[in-house]
Scaffold this motif. Structure first.
Motif, PDB file in Angstrom:
ATOM      1  N   UNK A 273      44.179  14.103 -16.239  1.00 53.88           N
ATOM      2  CA  UNK A 273      44.566  14.814 -15.288  1.00 53.88           C
ATOM      3  C   UNK A 273      45.542  15.631 -14.563  1.00 53.88           C
ATOM      4  N   UNK A 274      46.795  15.195 -15.729  1.00 51.15           N
ATOM      5  CA  UNK A 274      47.341  15.600 -14.900  1.00 51.15           C
ATOM      6  C   UNK A 274      48.487  16.359 -16.815  1.00 51.15           C
ATOM      7  N   UNK A 275      48.477  15.700 -17.642  1.00 56.45           N
ATOM      8  CA  UNK A 275      49.180  15.762 -18.649  1.00 56.45           C
ATOM      9  C   UNK A 275      48.240  16.863 -19.565  1.00 56.45           C
ATOM     10  N   UNK A 276      47.028  16.495 -19.137  1.00 57.93           N
ATOM     11  CA  UNK A 276      45.435  16.761 -19.751  1.00 57.93           C
ATOM     12  C   UNK A 276      45.391  16.474 -21.544  1.00 57.93           C
ATOM     13  N   UNK A 277      45.183  16.009 -21.872  1.00 58.17           N
ATOM     14  CA  UNK A 277      46.052  15.685 -23.749  1.00 58.17           C
ATOM     15  C   UNK A 277      44.016  15.915 -23.872  1.00 58.17           C
ATOM     16  N   UNK A 278      43.911  16.533 -24.745  1.00 60.05           N
ATOM     17  CA  UNK A 278      43.148  16.974 -25.852  1.00 60.05           C
ATOM     18  C   UNK A 278      42.855  15.380 -26.981  1.00 60.05           C
ATOM     19  N   UNK A 279      40.932  15.078 -26.476  1.00 64.12           N
ATOM     20  CA  UNK A 279      40.399  15.230 -26.330  1.00 64.12           C
ATOM     21  C   UNK A 279      40.098  15.004 -25.275  1.00 64.12           C
ATOM     22  N   UNK A 280      40.631  13.810 -24.841  1.00 66.49           N
ATOM     23  CA  UNK A 280      40.589  12.754 -24.225  1.00 66.49           C
ATOM     24  C   UNK A 280      40.787  13.308 -22.267  1.00 66.49           C
ATOM     25  N   UNK A 281      41.152  14.846 -21.838  1.00 70.78           N
ATOM     26  CA  UNK A 281      40.951  15.656 -20.810  1.00 70.78           C
ATOM     27  C   UNK A 281      39.745  16.179 -20.469  1.00 70.78           C
ATOM     28  N   UNK A 282      38.778  16.412 -21.648  1.00 76.89           N
ATOM     29  CA  UNK A 282      37.417  17.022 -21.745  1.00 76.89           C
ATOM     30  C   UNK A 282      36.162  15.895 -21.950  1.00 76.89           C
ATOM     31  N   UNK A 283      36.666  14.749 -22.139  1.00 77.04           N
ATOM     32  CA  UNK A 283      35.840  14.226 -22.700  1.00 77.04           C
ATOM     33  C   UNK A 283      34.561  13.442 -21.980  1.00 77.04           C
ATOM     34  N   UNK A 284      33.178  13.274 -21.417  1.00 81.05           N
ATOM     35  CA  UNK A 284      32.676  13.175 -20.235  1.00 81.05           C
ATOM     36  C   UNK A 284      32.858  11.844 -20.178  1.00 81.05           C
ATOM     37  N   UNK A 285      32.841  11.560 -18.688  1.00 82.17           N
ATOM     38  CA  UNK A 285      33.320  10.077 -18.469  1.00 82.17           C
ATOM     39  C   UNK A 285      32.534   9.035 -18.641  1.00 82.17           C
ATOM     40  N   UNK A 286      30.807   9.201 -18.535  1.00 84.67           N
ATOM     41  CA  UNK A 286      30.556   8.352 -19.352  1.00 84.67           C
ATOM     42  C   UNK A 286      30.826   7.805 -20.874  1.00 84.67           C
ATOM     43  N   UNK A 287      31.305   8.756 -21.595  1.00 85.10           N
ATOM     44  CA  UNK A 287      32.005   8.111 -22.683  1.00 85.10           C
ATOM     45  C   UNK A 287      33.554   7.394 -23.286  1.00 85.10           C
ATOM     46  N   UNK A 288      33.879   8.052 -21.972  1.00 75.78           N
ATOM     47  CA  UNK A 288      35.074   6.866 -21.121  1.00 75.78           C
ATOM     48  C   UNK A 288      35.379   5.798 -20.762  1.00 75.78           C
ATOM     49  N   UNK A 289      34.362   5.890 -20.218  1.00 75.49           N
ATOM     50  CA  UNK A 289      33.472   3.945 -19.263  1.00 75.49           C
ATOM     51  C   UNK A 289      33.427   2.822 -20.681  1.00 75.49           C
TER      52      UNK A 289
END
Length: 200
Positions: A170-186
């Motif tokens: 949310x701060x640095x907004x590193x991609x692809x982490x910044x735009x990955x869906x939450x259900x993929x990260x969970x």
């Protein structure tokens, strides 16, 4: 009642009201800032605000709830502890990941958490306040319920994952982490948290 008695009744501690609540929050921020979370007292805050200590308990209940209100803290650590400990220990990672990402994905909550993170990163005074509060109300409470070696360290490692994720996404907004869906990260976050909180 005599005029003198009426005058005496008016003098003294400030009555309740919205301006009183604001004065209490201002006094609380000053007291927490000067003494830290652990050493600040409800009595001293009440004295600085010019109110009776009972009024603080009426408005806020406990010191931790007063702190949450004073810093506009959007998460109640007691609710976090209850959520983490509810249910099977084998699924604690899933519960934590779902809870954390659910919070961060709410724009209003995210904005307040990010403001607090940025402020703590820039101010040692705020960092010390948050550190003391989290140690007392989250880390120690949760660690006390974990039958594991080094429970405080394990809980703090979970916090490091959550703060690190927040900064990168949310701060640095590193991609692809910044735009990955939450259900993929969970599920990915859940595995790491599970290792910290459940595995020997």
């Amino acid at each position: 009642m005599s005029d003198e008695g009426k005058q005496r009744k008016r003098v003294g501690r400030r009555p309740g009201g919205e301006d009183t609540r604001g004065a209490v929050l201002e006094a609380a921020r000053a007291e927490f800032g000067a003494r830290g979370y652990q050493k600040a007292s409800m009595r001293a805050i009440a004295r600085a605000a010019g109110v009776d200590a009972a009024l603080l308990h009426h408005y806020f209940g406990t010191k931790d709830r007063l702190f949450l209100a004073a810093l506009d803290f959007p998460v109640d650590p007691r609710a976090v502890v209850e959520h983490v400990l509810a249910g099977e220990r084998a699924r604690v990672g899933e519960r934590v990941a779902a809870f954390v990402l659910g919070l961060w994905e709410q724009p209003a909550v995210r904005d307040r958490l990010l403001a607090l993170l940025r402020t703590a990163a820039a101010s040692e005074e705020v960092a010390a306040l948050v550190r003391g509060f989290m140690a007392t109300e989250l880390v120690n409470r949760l660690a006390g319920e974990l039958d594991l070696e080094n429970p405080e360290l394990r809980v703090e490692l979970v916090l490091s994952q959550i703060v690190g994720l927040a900064m990168a996404r949310y701060v640095i907004q590193v991609e692809p982490l910044a735009s990955a869906p939450a259900d993929q990260l969970a599920p990915l976050l859940a595995r790491t948290v599970q290792g910290y909180l459940a595995e020997p």
